[in-house]
Motif scaffolding. Structure first.
Motif, PDB file in Angstrom:
ATOM      1  N   ARG A   1       0.934  -1.079  -0.232  1.00  0.00           N
ATOM      2  CA  ARG A   1      -0.302  -0.134   0.205  1.00  0.00           C
ATOM      3  C   ARG A   1       0.553   1.636  -0.128  1.00  0.00           C
ATOM      4  N   VAL A   2       1.785   1.367   0.637  1.00  0.00           N
ATOM      5  CA  VAL A   2       2.320   2.021   0.734  1.00  0.00           C
ATOM      6  C   VAL A   2       3.830   2.404  -1.003  1.00  0.00           C
ATOM      7  N   VAL A   3       3.600   1.502  -1.364  1.00  0.00           N
ATOM      8  CA  VAL A   3       4.654   2.034  -2.618  1.00  0.00           C
ATOM      9  C   VAL A   3       3.582   1.861  -3.705  1.00  0.00           C
ATOM     10  N   GLU A   4       2.231   1.808  -3.560  1.00  0.00           N
ATOM     11  CA  GLU A   4       1.043   2.856  -4.667  1.00  0.00           C
ATOM     12  C   GLU A   4       0.708   3.940  -3.985  1.00  0.00           C
ATOM     13  N   GLU A   5       1.262   4.084  -2.807  1.00  0.00           N
ATOM     14  CA  GLU A   5       0.415   5.381  -2.397  1.00  0.00           C
ATOM     15  C   GLU A   5       1.584   6.401  -3.306  1.00  0.00           C
ATOM     16  N   ILE A   6       2.788   5.875  -2.751  1.00  0.00           N
ATOM     17  CA  ILE A   6       3.427   6.658  -3.394  1.00  0.00           C
ATOM     18  C   ILE A   6       3.869   6.661  -4.932  1.00  0.00           C
ATOM     19  N   LYS A   7       3.412   6.128  -5.814  1.00  0.00           N
ATOM     20  CA  LYS A   7       3.875   6.017  -6.782  1.00  0.00           C
ATOM     21  C   LYS A   7       2.615   7.314  -7.338  1.00  0.00           C
ATOM     22  N   LYS A   8       1.833   6.791  -6.513  1.00  0.00           N
ATOM     23  CA  LYS A   8       0.306   7.705  -7.368  1.00  0.00           C
ATOM     24  C   LYS A   8       0.902   9.369  -6.645  1.00  0.00           C
ATOM     25  N   SER A   9       1.687   9.409  -5.443  1.00  0.00           N
ATOM     26  CA  SER A   9       2.274  11.324  -5.483  1.00  0.00           C
ATOM     27  C   SER A   9       3.065  11.404  -6.156  1.00  0.00           C
ATOM     28  N   ILE A  10       3.794  10.272  -7.215  1.00  0.00           N
ATOM     29  CA  ILE A  10       5.556  10.476  -7.659  1.00  0.00           C
ATOM     30  C   ILE A  10       4.346  11.239  -9.127  1.00  0.00           C
ATOM     31  N   LYS A  11       3.853  10.655  -9.757  1.00  0.00           N
ATOM     32  CA  LYS A  11       2.611  10.785 -10.780  1.00  0.00           C
ATOM     33  C   LYS A  11       1.901  12.474 -10.420  1.00  0.00           C
ATOM     34  N   GLU A  12       0.922  12.787  -9.413  1.00  0.00           N
ATOM     35  CA  GLU A  12       1.019  13.712  -9.244  1.00  0.00           C
ATOM     36  C   GLU A  12       1.726  14.768  -9.028  1.00  0.00           C
TER      37      GLU A  12
END
Length: 491
Positions: free
Chosen positions: A259-270
């Motif tokens: 979940r941490v990986v996915e949230e960081i991935k989303k934030s990088i894209k944002e």
């Protein structure tokens, strides 16, 4: 005689004129530094763009805004900081003036760092000027464009003899370190920090060492992971990860790693779009040597997000590494680049143990809703600073001392702390050649009776402010009683 030796001699000669002891002169120099920051904003931004690939707005946000605030605070508070500071007395010194008087140290050497070439080099200079010192400024040769602009333009705004800029590489720095200074302020890594401290020891010169370290970031499984990961993403990938207080690695339980990986991935894209390489607010590694160093740290680790690179542009994408072992290469040294390893731990006990088994970091981060957990991490670990539920922002608070402990450094600065760090707090006691009878208790021959009186006078601390308040209260009480008596007599 070397150029560096001449520069230091000239700075000392200028300091000895006594000009910097006058507060008006210090304020004049601080205002000159402020004009430099505001009038040369574009030159500063252009140099940082060429060195680190930062956008103009990012340079303003992370380099010069904080500098402006520090300078304005110093100008506003200088008279207060530099004023004599009365202290508590004992009965023996009750009638004397007893106070602390801050005074300049002399000539300070400031060795800057390349990752924030303006903020990190000039913030200590604000403290040096405010405290009344001369300062030799040595910007990092790695951020060469910033160093060149500093060398060419800063002397147009400051006294060039008192505040000279010396550029060059390792040999120039080594030559400077051979000279005698009254304080050395170094920002960089612990390896060079040891060399600086060794050179300073030859002259018994005190040092401030602002070093780095592997800053841990513990994420509690019950916190708001979306917000936590957005803030961690921002703190980690600002300046392409080249920040001494960036989260170096994440500690979390295995159940939330994906979940941490996915949230960081989303934030990088944002923050940086699908292609950070073309996005103006995502910078570059400072040079190819550091590019190769950071890329080598990924060996043996699993890339969960990012991993792309382009050596010709010194570009490394925001990268997350998962299932990292404590023996992995990326855990052997401070990363100082856009790699974020995740290490899984079973609970906060294991996280605290993991942190304490390593050198003391510059900052410990913890993300949780649980105040008791925050206090546990605070009380059971040691670091230069502790920040809960955010990243980096403690650096912006001038009232907080910024600095490391142990392997992450010694000494601190920011706001008044910069002034204190670069001042000598001189103890002063002014007495009179009177009341000699009181002193007989300390003169030979020593007797039990004299010792008894000495213990009474020396060990009884007196709060002068409280004493004054009590005296005023007694006066007003007496006056009130007198007026009441007169009123009653008339009645």
């Amino acid at each position: 005689m070397s150029r560096e030796q001449l520069v230091v001699q000239r700075a000392r000669k200028s300091f000895q004129t006594g000009n910097t002891r006058r507060l008006e002169y210090r304020i004049h120099q601080l205002k000159g530094l402020l004009r430099f920051i505001t009038e040369r904003q574009k030159d500063i931004a252009d140099s940082v763009k060429r060195d680190l690939g930062k956008s103009e707005h990012a340079t303003d946000l992370f380099e010069t805004v904080g500098l402006e605030g520090e300078i304005k605070l110093a100008i506003e508070k200088l008279a207060e900081w530099a004023a004599p500071r009365p202290v508590e007395k004992n009965l023996l010194t009750l009638l004397d003036e007893v106070y602390i008087q801050p005074e300049p140290l002399g000539v300070v050497l400031i060795i800057g760092a390349w990752n924030y070439p303006w903020a990190i080099t000039l913030q200590p200079l604000v403290g040096a000027i405010a405290a009344g010192n001369a300062a030799v400024i040595k910007p990092s040769e790695v951020s060469s464009h910033s160093a060149k602009v500093m060398e060419e333009l800063l002397p147009q705004y400051l006294d060039k003899d008192l505040y000279p800029v010396v550029t060059g590489g390792v040999s120039e720095t080594q030559e400077l370190l051979k000279q005698r200074f009254d304080h050395i302020f170094y920002t960089g890594n612990s390896t060079v920090g040891k060399l600086v401290m060794g050179a300073a020891a030859r002259h018994l010169t005190p040092v401030t060492l602002e070093l780095g370290g592997k800053n841990p970031c513990y994420i509690d499984k019950n916190c708001d992971l979306t917000i936590a990961c957005r803030r961690i993403t921002w703190g980690k990938f600002v300046n392409c990860g080249q920040t001494c207080i960036a989260p170096d690695y994440i500690l979390c339980e295995p159940s939330i790693q994906d979940r941490v990986v996915e949230e960081i991935k989303k934030s990088i894209k944002e923050f940086y779009t699908d292609n950070p390489k073309t996005f103006e607010d995502y910078g570059r590694i400072i040079n190819q040597r550091h590019f190769k160093r950071v890329m080598a740290l990924m060996e043996g680790s699993t890339v969960a997000v990012g991993g792309e690179s382009d050596e010709s542009q010194c570009y490394i994408a925001p990268t997350v590494l998962k299932d990292v072992k404590e023996t992995s290469k990326v855990m052997k040294e401070e990363i100082f680049g856009p790699l974020l390893p995740i290490i899984t731990v079973s609970n906060v006990d294991e996280a605290i143990q993991f942190i304490n088994e390593r050198e003391k970091p510059l900052v410990v981060y913890v993300f949780t809703h649980d105040n008791k957990l925050i206090k546990r991490v605070r009380d059971e670990t040691s670091s230069g600073g502790l920040l809960a539920n955010d990243c980096l922002i403690h650096f912006t608070v001038s009232a907080l001392p910024f600095g490391g402990v142990g392997n992450s450094g010694m000494g601190c600065y920011h706001g008044k702390h910069s002034f204190e760090q670069l001042s000598h707090l001189r103890s002063c006691l002014i007495t009179q050649l009177k009341l000699e009878g009181v002193n007989s208790m300390r003169y030979p021959p020593h007797t039990a009776k004299k010792l008894s009186w000495a213990r009474f006078f020396l060990l009884k601390q007196v709060n002068v402010c409280r004493l004054r308040r009590m005296a005023l209260l007694a006066i007003f009480t007496g006056l009130a009683a007198f007026l009441v008596q007169r009123f009653l007599r008339r009645g």
